[in-house]
Design a protein around this motif. Structure first.
Motif, PDB file in Angstrom:
ATOM      1  N   PHE A 148      -1.512   6.062   8.688  1.00  0.00           N
ATOM      2  CA  PHE A 148      -0.130   5.624   8.563  1.00  0.00           C
ATOM      3  C   PHE A 148       0.493   6.413   7.426  1.00  0.00           C
ATOM      4  O   PHE A 148       0.027   6.340   6.289  1.00  0.00           O
ATOM      5  CB  PHE A 148      -0.092   4.116   8.282  1.00  0.00           C
ATOM      6  N   GLU A 149       1.534   7.172   7.716  1.00  0.00           N
ATOM      7  CA  GLU A 149       2.068   8.123   6.736  1.00  0.00           C
ATOM      8  C   GLU A 149       3.245   7.586   5.930  1.00  0.00           C
ATOM      9  O   GLU A 149       3.954   8.352   5.288  1.00  0.00           O
ATOM     10  CB  GLU A 149       2.423   9.429   7.440  1.00  0.00           C
ATOM     11  N   ASP A 150       3.438   6.289   5.933  1.00  0.00           N
ATOM     12  CA  ASP A 150       4.491   5.652   5.137  1.00  0.00           C
ATOM     13  C   ASP A 150       3.869   4.553   4.287  1.00  0.00           C
ATOM     14  O   ASP A 150       2.746   4.122   4.525  1.00  0.00           O
ATOM     15  CB  ASP A 150       5.557   5.035   6.050  1.00  0.00           C
ATOM     16  N   ASP A 151       4.642   4.078   3.314  1.00  0.00           N
ATOM     17  CA  ASP A 151       4.197   2.924   2.532  1.00  0.00           C
ATOM     18  C   ASP A 151       4.145   1.692   3.434  1.00  0.00           C
ATOM     19  O   ASP A 151       4.876   1.593   4.416  1.00  0.00           O
ATOM     20  CB  ASP A 151       5.168   2.666   1.383  1.00  0.00           C
ATOM     21  N   LEU A 192       0.857  -1.188   0.000  1.00  0.00           N
ATOM     22  CA  LEU A 192       0.000   0.000   0.000  1.00  0.00           C
ATOM     23  C   LEU A 192       0.890   1.234   0.000  1.00  0.00           C
ATOM     24  O   LEU A 192       1.797   1.350   0.826  1.00  0.00           O
ATOM     25  CB  LEU A 192      -0.911   0.018   1.230  1.00  0.00           C
ATOM     26  N   LYS A 193       0.639   2.134  -0.918  1.00  0.00           N
ATOM     27  CA  LYS A 193       1.444   3.341  -1.051  1.00  0.00           C
ATOM     28  C   LYS A 193       0.752   4.513  -0.361  1.00  0.00           C
ATOM     29  O   LYS A 193      -0.429   4.787  -0.623  1.00  0.00           O
ATOM     30  CB  LYS A 193       1.654   3.689  -2.529  1.00  0.00           C
ATOM     31  N   ALA A 194       1.487   5.188   0.506  1.00  0.00           N
ATOM     32  CA  ALA A 194       0.960   6.412   1.101  1.00  0.00           C
ATOM     33  C   ALA A 194       0.774   7.419  -0.034  1.00  0.00           C
ATOM     34  O   ALA A 194       1.686   7.649  -0.831  1.00  0.00           O
ATOM     35  CB  ALA A 194       1.929   6.958   2.149  1.00  0.00           C
ATOM     36  N   GLN A 195      -0.434   7.957  -0.120  1.00  0.00           N
ATOM     37  CA  GLN A 195      -0.736   8.885  -1.203  1.00  0.00           C
ATOM     38  C   GLN A 195      -1.920   9.769  -0.831  1.00  0.00           C
ATOM     39  O   GLN A 195      -2.611   9.510   0.151  1.00  0.00           O
ATOM     40  CB  GLN A 195      -1.034   8.119  -2.483  1.00  0.00           C
ATOM     41  N   ILE A 196      -2.125  10.781  -1.624  1.00  0.00           N
ATOM     42  CA  ILE A 196      -3.343  11.580  -1.525  1.00  0.00           C
ATOM     43  C   ILE A 196      -4.246  11.042  -2.628  1.00  0.00           C
ATOM     44  O   ILE A 196      -4.095  11.400  -3.791  1.00  0.00           O
ATOM     45  CB  ILE A 196      -3.067  13.083  -1.689  1.00  0.00           C
ATOM     46  N   GLY A 197      -5.137  10.126  -2.250  1.00  0.00           N
ATOM     47  CA  GLY A 197      -5.996   9.459  -3.221  1.00  0.00           C
ATOM     48  C   GLY A 197      -7.288  10.220  -3.466  1.00  0.00           C
ATOM     49  O   GLY A 197      -7.497  11.337  -2.983  1.00  0.00           O
ATOM     50  N   ALA A 198      -8.178   9.588  -4.210  1.00  0.00           N
ATOM     51  CA  ALA A 198      -9.439  10.221  -4.618  1.00  0.00           C
ATOM     52  C   ALA A 198     -10.270  10.676  -3.421  1.00  0.00           C
ATOM     53  O   ALA A 198     -10.792  11.792  -3.408  1.00  0.00           O
ATOM     54  CB  ALA A 198     -10.246   9.264  -5.487  1.00  0.00           C
ATOM     55  N   ARG A 199     -10.415   9.822  -2.409  1.00  0.00           N
ATOM     56  CA  ARG A 199     -11.215  10.209  -1.245  1.00  0.00           C
ATOM     57  C   ARG A 199     -10.539  11.325  -0.451  1.00  0.00           C
ATOM     58  O   ARG A 199     -11.183  12.213   0.069  1.00  0.00           O
ATOM     59  CB  ARG A 199     -11.514   8.980  -0.374  1.00  0.00           C
ATOM     60  N   GLU A 223      -7.461  16.672   1.840  1.00  0.00           N
ATOM     61  CA  GLU A 223      -6.332  16.209   2.650  1.00  0.00           C
ATOM     62  C   GLU A 223      -5.040  16.718   2.023  1.00  0.00           C
ATOM     63  O   GLU A 223      -4.919  16.773   0.804  1.00  0.00           O
ATOM     64  CB  GLU A 223      -6.294  14.674   2.711  1.00  0.00           C
ATOM     65  N   GLN A 224      -4.067  17.058   2.862  1.00  0.00           N
ATOM     66  CA  GLN A 224      -2.821  17.618   2.374  1.00  0.00           C
ATOM     67  C   GLN A 224      -1.620  16.690   2.525  1.00  0.00           C
ATOM     68  O   GLN A 224      -0.555  16.972   1.986  1.00  0.00           O
ATOM     69  CB  GLN A 224      -2.529  18.933   3.121  1.00  0.00           C
ATOM     70  N   SER A 225      -1.758  15.591   3.267  1.00  0.00           N
ATOM     71  CA  SER A 225      -0.627  14.706   3.542  1.00  0.00           C
ATOM     72  C   SER A 225      -0.859  13.329   2.929  1.00  0.00           C
ATOM     73  O   SER A 225      -1.959  12.790   2.979  1.00  0.00           O
ATOM     74  CB  SER A 225      -0.443  14.537   5.054  1.00  0.00           C
ATOM     75  N   LYS A 226       0.217  12.744   2.402  1.00  0.00           N
ATOM     76  CA  LYS A 226       0.149  11.379   1.886  1.00  0.00           C
ATOM     77  C   LYS A 226       0.005  10.424   3.061  1.00  0.00           C
ATOM     78  O   LYS A 226       0.695  10.566   4.069  1.00  0.00           O
ATOM     79  CB  LYS A 226       1.418  11.040   1.118  1.00  0.00           C
ATOM     80  N   ALA A 227      -0.901   9.453   2.921  1.00  0.00           N
ATOM     81  CA  ALA A 227      -1.126   8.502   4.016  1.00  0.00           C
ATOM     82  C   ALA A 227      -1.870   7.280   3.499  1.00  0.00           C
ATOM     83  O   ALA A 227      -2.435   7.289   2.405  1.00  0.00           O
ATOM     84  CB  ALA A 227      -1.931   9.159   5.136  1.00  0.00           C
ATOM     85  N   VAL A 228      -1.839   6.232   4.318  1.00  0.00           N
ATOM     86  CA  VAL A 228      -2.684   5.055   4.142  1.00  0.00           C
ATOM     87  C   VAL A 228      -3.633   5.057   5.328  1.00  0.00           C
ATOM     88  O   VAL A 228      -3.194   5.150   6.477  1.00  0.00           O
ATOM     89  CB  VAL A 228      -1.863   3.746   4.128  1.00  0.00           C
ATOM     90  N   TYR A 229      -4.924   4.970   5.070  1.00  0.00           N
ATOM     91  CA  TYR A 229      -5.931   4.993   6.134  1.00  0.00           C
ATOM     92  C   TYR A 229      -6.356   3.570   6.452  1.00  0.00           C
ATOM     93  O   TYR A 229      -6.718   2.806   5.564  1.00  0.00           O
ATOM     94  CB  TYR A 229      -7.130   5.845   5.708  1.00  0.00           C
ATOM     95  N   LEU A 230      -6.298   3.236   7.737  1.00  0.00           N
ATOM     96  CA  LEU A 230      -6.610   1.890   8.201  1.00  0.00           C
ATOM     97  C   LEU A 230      -7.712   1.946   9.241  1.00  0.00           C
ATOM     98  O   LEU A 230      -7.709   2.826  10.109  1.00  0.00           O
ATOM     99  CB  LEU A 230      -5.359   1.264   8.827  1.00  0.00           C
ATOM    100  N   PHE A 231      -8.636   1.022   9.149  1.00  0.00           N
ATOM    101  CA  PHE A 231      -9.657   0.894  10.183  1.00  0.00           C
ATOM    102  C   PHE A 231      -9.038   0.184  11.376  1.00  0.00           C
ATOM    103  O   PHE A 231      -8.313  -0.790  11.231  1.00  0.00           O
ATOM    104  CB  PHE A 231     -10.863   0.094   9.667  1.00  0.00           C
ATOM    105  N   ARG A 232      -9.359   0.646  12.576  1.00  0.00           N
ATOM    106  CA  ARG A 232      -8.806   0.059  13.791  1.00  0.00           C
ATOM    107  C   ARG A 232      -9.444  -1.285  14.135  1.00  0.00           C
ATOM    108  O   ARG A 232      -8.820  -2.112  14.785  1.00  0.00           O
ATOM    109  CB  ARG A 232      -8.991   1.022  14.968  1.00  0.00           C
TER     110      ARG A 232
END
Length: 135
Positions: free
Chosen positions: A88-91, A21-28, A34-43
């Motif tokens: 998570f702000e890294d790949d 998974l690549k940290a990115q500023i995706g469509a959502r 959003e201004q920061s690249k990230a991967v969003y994970l449900f807890r």
């Protein structure tokens, strides 16, 4: 170690299984500026299922197939009952990721993954809930 969850269109699975998974500023993220690249994970699985039934599910066309992934982070994530997501702000490397199901619509209740997600630290290969074995 902490196991969290990520949903993505099934079309992304081949790339994720190779590149992670690549940290990115995706469509959502773009939709909400959003201004920061990230991967969003449900807890939690419950949080993922709730998101699918509301705001997250509404981001996709009804005919788009979504997949559920378990992500094994090699560190503990602080528990915060007020937050449904972890940013998570890294790949995330592919070997931290397990496909739980390629099609969330084939699953009646995400709680069926509780046992599997608890075992992910011991084995990174699981049978998909949709019935096809993991490549």
């Amino acid at each position: 170690m902490t196991v969290l969850f990520h949903m993505t269109p099934a079309d992304n699975l081949k790339a994720i299984q190779v590149d992670g998974l690549k940290a990115q500023i995706g469509a959502r993220s773009l939709d909400i500026d959003e201004q920061s690249k990230a991967v969003y994970l449900f807890r939690t699985l419950e949080g993922a299922e709730d998101g699918l039934g509301s705001w997250f599910g509404e981001c996709f066309d009804e005919d788009e197939t979504l997949s559920l992934l378990a992500v094994r982070l090699p560190f503990e994530v602080p528990v915060d009952e007020g937050l449904f997501e972890f940013i998570f702000e890294d790949d995330i490397p592919a070997d931290w990721i397990t496909v739980l199901t390629r099609d969330v619509d084939a699953v009646n209740d995400f709680r069926m993954f509780e046992k599997i997600s608890g075992e992910i630290g011991q084995s990174l290969t699981v049978e998909s809930a949709a019935g096809s074995p993991e490549p």
